[in-house]
Design an enzyme around this catalytic site. Structure first.
Site, PDB file in Angstrom:
ATOM      1  N   LYS A   1      -6.804  -7.690   3.720  1.00  0.00           N
ATOM      2  CA  LYS A   1      -6.770  -8.707   2.292  1.00  0.00           C
ATOM      3  C   LYS A   1      -6.739  -9.491   1.702  1.00  0.00           C
ATOM      4  CE  LYS A   1      -1.940  -5.590   1.627  1.00  0.00           C
ATOM      5  NZ  LYS A   1      -0.499  -5.791   1.327  1.00  0.00           N
TER       6      LYS A   1
ATOM      7  N   LYS B   1      -7.409   4.823   3.392  1.00  0.00           N
ATOM      8  CA  LYS B   1      -6.135   5.776   2.784  1.00  0.00           C
ATOM      9  C   LYS B   1      -6.197   5.701   1.582  1.00  0.00           C
ATOM     10  CE  LYS B   1      -3.633   1.403   3.277  1.00  0.00           C
ATOM     11  NZ  LYS B   1      -2.719   0.720   4.102  1.00  0.00           N
TER      12      LYS B   1
ATOM     13  N   LYS C   1      -2.163   1.209  -3.209  1.00  0.00           N
ATOM     14  CA  LYS C   1      -2.221   1.287  -4.369  1.00  0.00           C
ATOM     15  C   LYS C   1      -3.364  -0.042  -4.539  1.00  0.00           C
ATOM     16  CE  LYS C   1       2.314   0.090  -2.517  1.00  0.00           C
ATOM     17  NZ  LYS C   1       3.719  -0.166  -2.482  1.00  0.00           N
TER      18      LYS C   1
HETATM   19  P1  TYM Z   1       3.677  -0.214   1.796  1.00  0.00           P
HETATM   20  O1  TYM Z   1       4.544  -1.191   0.834  1.00  0.00           O
HETATM   21  O2  TYM Z   1       2.124  -0.799   1.728  1.00  0.00           O
HETATM   22  O3  TYM Z   1       3.872   0.507   1.666  1.00  0.00           O
HETATM   23  C1  TYM Z   1       4.979   1.597   1.958  1.00  0.00           C
HETATM   24  C2  TYM Z   1       5.370   3.219   2.943  1.00  0.00           C
HETATM   25  O4  TYM Z   1       4.179   4.348   2.695  1.00  0.00           O
HETATM   26  C3  TYM Z   1       3.033   3.712   3.421  1.00  0.00           C
HETATM   27  N1  TYM Z   1       1.195   4.694   3.209  1.00  0.00           N
HETATM   28  C4  TYM Z   1       1.482   5.606   3.529  1.00  0.00           C
HETATM   29  N2  TYM Z   1       1.514   6.759   4.336  1.00  0.00           N
HETATM   30  C5  TYM Z   1       0.217   7.538   4.466  1.00  0.00           C
HETATM   31  N3  TYM Z   1      -0.949   7.393   3.882  1.00  0.00           N
HETATM   32  C6  TYM Z   1      -0.921   6.818   3.188  1.00  0.00           C
HETATM   33  N4  TYM Z   1      -2.471   6.399   2.294  1.00  0.00           N
HETATM   34  C7  TYM Z   1       0.155   5.452   3.178  1.00  0.00           C
HETATM   35  N5  TYM Z   1      -0.314   4.240   2.480  1.00  0.00           N
HETATM   36  C8  TYM Z   1       0.960   3.804   2.640  1.00  0.00           C
HETATM   37  C9  TYM Z   1       3.072   2.692   4.576  1.00  0.00           C
HETATM   38  O5  TYM Z   1       2.847   3.442   6.102  1.00  0.00           O
HETATM   39  C10 TYM Z   1       5.009   2.316   4.928  1.00  0.00           C
HETATM   40  O6  TYM Z   1       5.666   2.616   5.579  1.00  0.00           O
HETATM   41  N6  TYM Z   1       4.067  -3.793   5.843  1.00  0.00           N
HETATM   42  C11 TYM Z   1       5.445  -2.714   4.921  1.00  0.00           C
HETATM   43  C12 TYM Z   1       7.146  -2.957   4.227  1.00  0.00           C
HETATM   44  C13 TYM Z   1       7.340  -3.459   5.123  1.00  0.00           C
HETATM   45  C14 TYM Z   1       8.138  -2.793   6.070  1.00  0.00           C
HETATM   46  C15 TYM Z   1       9.044  -3.310   6.474  1.00  0.00           C
HETATM   47  C16 TYM Z   1       8.053  -1.270   6.198  1.00  0.00           C
HETATM   48  C17 TYM Z   1       7.940  -4.105   4.906  1.00  0.00           C
HETATM   49  N7  TYM Z   1       9.321  -4.531   5.799  1.00  0.00           N
HETATM   50  C18 TYM Z   1      10.148  -3.436   7.594  1.00  0.00           C
HETATM   51  C19 TYM Z   1       8.981  -0.726   7.517  1.00  0.00           C
HETATM   52  C20 TYM Z   1       9.863  -2.152   7.656  1.00  0.00           C
HETATM   53  C21 TYM Z   1       3.734  -2.351   3.774  1.00  0.00           C
HETATM   54  O7  TYM Z   1       3.045  -2.811   3.392  1.00  0.00           O
HETATM   55  O8  TYM Z   1       4.437  -0.905   2.948  1.00  0.00           O
END
Ligand code: TYM
Length: 334
Positions: free
Chosen positions: A114, A197, A200
């Site tokens: 990032k 992957k 967004k």
């Molecule tokens: P975020 O907001 O980027 O994504 C949310 C969830 O979607 C999953 N994901 C995917 N899974 C499969 N294929 C993809 N292309 C794909 N893109 C996104 C992510 O793995 C995620 O599970 N750091 C985390 C947010 C977070 C969090 C937490 C998660 C903050 N605190 C505590 C678990 C527990 C994140 O950026 O997710």
């Protein structure tokens, strides 16, 4: 016996979730509420680690929460809340930050990816410590299990390390969580670049399928998805990443195993296959979009649902933090 606890989070950084978020995470959240004591948060504190406009953050936080309810989270069974409504997240994050080595934090690959986009010196310190806040989210709720996509594996390892370290230094306080990652959907890839992957922040609009998108554009993007110059439909991650991604999507959405799909489409061209993938996506997304719009039509009610979630979350987080403060050596306030 008490149910095992599950916690996960999603960032309000876009105007819609995408298919990767849905298949990789949110769908499992809905299933797990049947068997687990479930906590799910919209992580607005994480969202501000990159430059964020206040009005957009407010809108996207509500849109994210509405999509979670629309996708099937039941406010009776799941505690759905906004991270900043529970002050303990930031407080525990600070304490864990003081238990984290600089080198350990510097190894996190998501920061490297990032920050490369902004230039490392323009990236915020918050972006650097992002995974520690995530560890706090999880440890605060004593979660047994964390349903996420593959991209979160490293953050979960750090969470486990920090939890174990704290327990070792200050006495048993935190449950050490296990990742809950479904192999078949752990990485849904970009339709235009099937080696990356779906994301967004980095996918082009043609590469990403948004849950709240209309059927027309969804169909068009799937029909234009990058495949290969053969005509055979088979699962071959290495040589046919585009077709393999579509097979994975079709299988997850219809519940049909991939070998059965391969047999069904034998001898047919990519066109027919893509059309059916598009219908499966449209059928999955349309009801979620409609329910999301309805929920967003009554913001007061949505905010009320989130207030109920925050209160339940605070009760759990408050108990953990009282123990943490005492273990660290902070004086009681009374
Ligand atoms: P975020 O907001 O980027 O994504 C949310 C969830 O979607 C999953 N994901 C995917 N899974 C499969 N294929 C993809 N292309 C794909 N893109 C996104 C992510 O793995 C995620 O599970 N750091 C985390 C947010 C977070 C969090 C937490 C998660 C903050 N605190 C505590 C678990 C527990 C994140 O950026 O997710």
């Amino acid at each position: 016996m008490a149910r095992p606890r599950v916690l996960s989070g999603i960032q309000p950084t876009a105007d819609s979730f995408h298919l990767g978020n849905y298949l990789g995470a949110v769908r499992q959240w809905v299933t797990l509420q049947e068997t687990h004591d479930a906590f799910y948060c919209v992580v607005d504190l994480h969202a501000i680690t990159v430059p964020t406009e206040p009005a957009a953050l407010r809108r996207r936080t509500r849109v994210a929460a509405a999509q979670l309810f629309a996708a099937g989270l039941d406010p009776e069974r799941s505690t759905v809340f906004v991270q900043s409504h529970v002050r303990e997240h930031a407080e525990l994050a600070w304490i864990l930050t003081c238990q984290t080595g600089m080198g350990e934090a510097a190894r996190m690959t998501q920061f490297k990816d990032k920050s490369a986009r902004y230039g490392e010196s323009a990236a915020s310190v918050g972006l650097f410590t992002y995974p520690i806040l995530q560890a706090a989210d999880i440890l605060l709720y004593q979660a047994d299990s964390v349903p996420v996509g593959a991209d979160q594996k490293q953050h979960l390892e750090l969470t486990r390390d920090l939890g174990q370290r704290f327990n070792h230094r200050f006495g048993d306080t935190f449950t050490i969580p296990e990742p809950y990652i479904l192999k078949e959907v752990e990485k849904i890839t970009d339709l235009q670049d099937p080696s990356a992957k779906m994301s967004k922040s980095s996918s082009s609009p043609a590469g990403i399928l948004d849950v709240l998108e209309q059927p027309g554009p969804l169909r068009k993007k799937i029909m234009r998805a990058v495949t290969d110059t053969e005509t055979e439909i088979r699962f071959d991650e290495e040589n046919k990443p585009g077709i393999s991604n579509l097979l994975r999507i079709q299988s997850a959405l219809t519940g049909t195993p991939i070998p059965d799909l391969v047999a069904r489409y034998a001898g047919q061209g990519y066109g027919t296959f893509k059309k059916e993938v598009a219908e499966a996506v449209v059928d999955a997304f349309a009801p979620i979009r409609e329910r999301t719009e309805k929920l967003l039509g009554d913001e007061a009610e949505l905010d009320r649902m989130l207030a109920v979630g925050a209160e339940r979350a605070r009760a759990v987080a408050g108990r953990t933090m009282a123990e943490v403060r005492d273990r660290v050596g902070f004086l009681p306030t009374s």
